[in-house]
Design a protein around this motif. Structure first.
Motif, short mmCIF file in Angstrom:
data_model
loop_
_atom_site.label_atom_id
_atom_site.label_comp_id
_atom_site.label_asym_id
_atom_site.label_seq_id
_atom_site.Cartn_x
_atom_site.Cartn_y
_atom_site.Cartn_z
N LYS A 190 1.08 15.40 -8.97
CA LYS A 190 2.45 15.06 -9.37
C LYS A 190 2.84 13.68 -8.86
N LYS A 191 3.84 13.08 -9.51
CA LYS A 191 4.27 11.72 -9.16
C LYS A 191 4.68 11.60 -7.70
N LYS A 192 5.39 12.58 -7.19
CA LYS A 192 5.83 12.53 -5.79
C LYS A 192 4.62 12.54 -4.85
N LYS A 193 3.64 13.40 -5.14
CA LYS A 193 2.44 13.47 -4.31
C LYS A 193 1.64 12.17 -4.42
N LEU A 194 1.60 11.59 -5.63
CA LEU A 194 0.89 10.33 -5.82
C LEU A 194 1.50 9.24 -4.94
N ALA A 195 2.82 9.20 -4.88
CA ALA A 195 3.48 8.21 -4.03
C ALA A 195 3.11 8.41 -2.56
N GLU A 196 2.91 9.65 -2.15
CA GLU A 196 2.54 9.94 -0.76
C GLU A 196 1.10 9.54 -0.45
N ILE A 197 0.20 9.74 -1.42
CA ILE A 197 -1.22 9.49 -1.14
C ILE A 197 -1.65 8.07 -1.49
N PHE A 198 -0.80 7.31 -2.17
CA PHE A 198 -1.18 5.96 -2.59
C PHE A 198 -1.64 5.07 -1.42
N PRO A 199 -0.96 5.08 -0.28
CA PRO A 199 -1.45 4.25 0.85
C PRO A 199 -2.87 4.63 1.28
N ASP A 200 -3.17 5.92 1.29
CA ASP A 200 -4.52 6.36 1.65
C ASP A 200 -5.54 5.91 0.60
N LEU A 201 -5.14 5.95 -0.66
CA LEU A 201 -6.01 5.47 -1.73
C LEU A 201 -6.33 3.99 -1.53
N GLN A 202 -5.34 3.22 -1.11
CA GLN A 202 -5.56 1.80 -0.87
C GLN A 202 -6.51 1.56 0.31
N VAL A 203 -6.45 2.42 1.31
CA VAL A 203 -7.39 2.30 2.43
C VAL A 203 -8.81 2.54 1.94
N LEU A 204 -9.00 3.58 1.13
CA LEU A 204 -10.32 3.86 0.57
C LEU A 204 -10.79 2.70 -0.31
N GLU A 205 -9.90 2.16 -1.11
CA GLU A 205 -10.23 1.02 -1.96
C GLU A 205 -10.66 -0.17 -1.12
N GLY A 206 -9.92 -0.47 -0.08
CA GLY A 206 -10.23 -1.60 0.77
C GLY A 206 -11.57 -1.45 1.46
N GLU A 207 -11.86 -0.26 1.93
CA GLU A 207 -13.14 -0.03 2.59
C GLU A 207 -14.29 -0.14 1.59
N ALA A 208 -14.10 0.40 0.40
CA ALA A 208 -15.14 0.29 -0.63
C ALA A 208 -15.39 -1.17 -0.99
N LEU A 209 -14.33 -1.96 -1.11
CA LEU A 209 -14.49 -3.39 -1.41
C LEU A 209 -15.24 -4.10 -0.28
N ARG A 210 -14.94 -3.74 0.95
CA ARG A 210 -15.63 -4.33 2.10
C ARG A 210 -17.12 -4.02 2.05
N VAL A 211 -17.45 -2.76 1.78
CA VAL A 211 -18.85 -2.35 1.72
C VAL A 211 -19.56 -3.06 0.56
N MET A 212 -18.91 -3.15 -0.59
CA MET A 212 -19.53 -3.83 -1.73
C MET A 212 -19.75 -5.31 -1.44
N ALA A 213 -18.79 -5.95 -0.78
CA ALA A 213 -18.94 -7.37 -0.44
C ALA A 213 -20.08 -7.56 0.55
N GLU A 214 -20.17 -6.68 1.51
CA GLU A 214 -21.24 -6.74 2.50
C GLU A 214 -22.60 -6.59 1.81
N GLU A 215 -22.67 -5.68 0.86
CA GLU A 215 -23.93 -5.46 0.13
C GLU A 215 -24.31 -6.72 -0.67
N ARG A 216 -23.32 -7.36 -1.27
CA ARG A 216 -23.60 -8.59 -2.03
C ARG A 216 -24.13 -9.68 -1.10
N GLU A 217 -23.53 -9.80 0.08
CA GLU A 217 -23.98 -10.81 1.05
C GLU A 217 -25.40 -10.54 1.52
N ASN A 218 -25.72 -9.26 1.73
CA ASN A 218 -27.05 -8.91 2.21
C ASN A 218 -28.12 -9.07 1.14
#
Length: 100
Positions: free
Chosen positions: A70-98
């Protein structure tokens, strides 16, 4: 949770291989909705010349809706989704560098 494990191509997106998946890990119940949504957003990455730059936020509501979030729940979990997104981007960037 009750799906077959990811194949080599899917793992490679996150800089992982089959050996990385041998470890078991626990997802706290309070983070499960964000993880579930993040997992289902796996085909919704925006990419530039250097690779993934972030999730396509324009489809998050649709994907969440398909999952019954639901929209209300999505608003609550969005910050956690962004943390997961940020970590995934970090890992992908690290893999590209390696691999360069």
């Amino acid at each position: 949770m009750y799906e077959p494990p990811p194949d080599a191509e899917q793992l490679a997106v996150f800089g992982l291989d089959a050996e990385d998946m041998e470890e078991e890990f626990e997802i706290w119940p309070c983070l499960w909705p964000a993880f579930f949504l993040f997992n289902r957003m796996s085909t919704q990455w925006r990419a530039g010349a250097g690779g993934a730059i972030g999730l396509d936020y324009s489809c998050i509501r649709d994907v969440a809706g398909f999952l019954g979030i639901k929209k209300k729940k999505l608003a609550e979990i969005f910050p956690d989704l962004q943390v997961l997104e940020g970590e995934a981007l970090r890992v992908m960037a690290e893999e590209r560098e390696n691999s360069a």
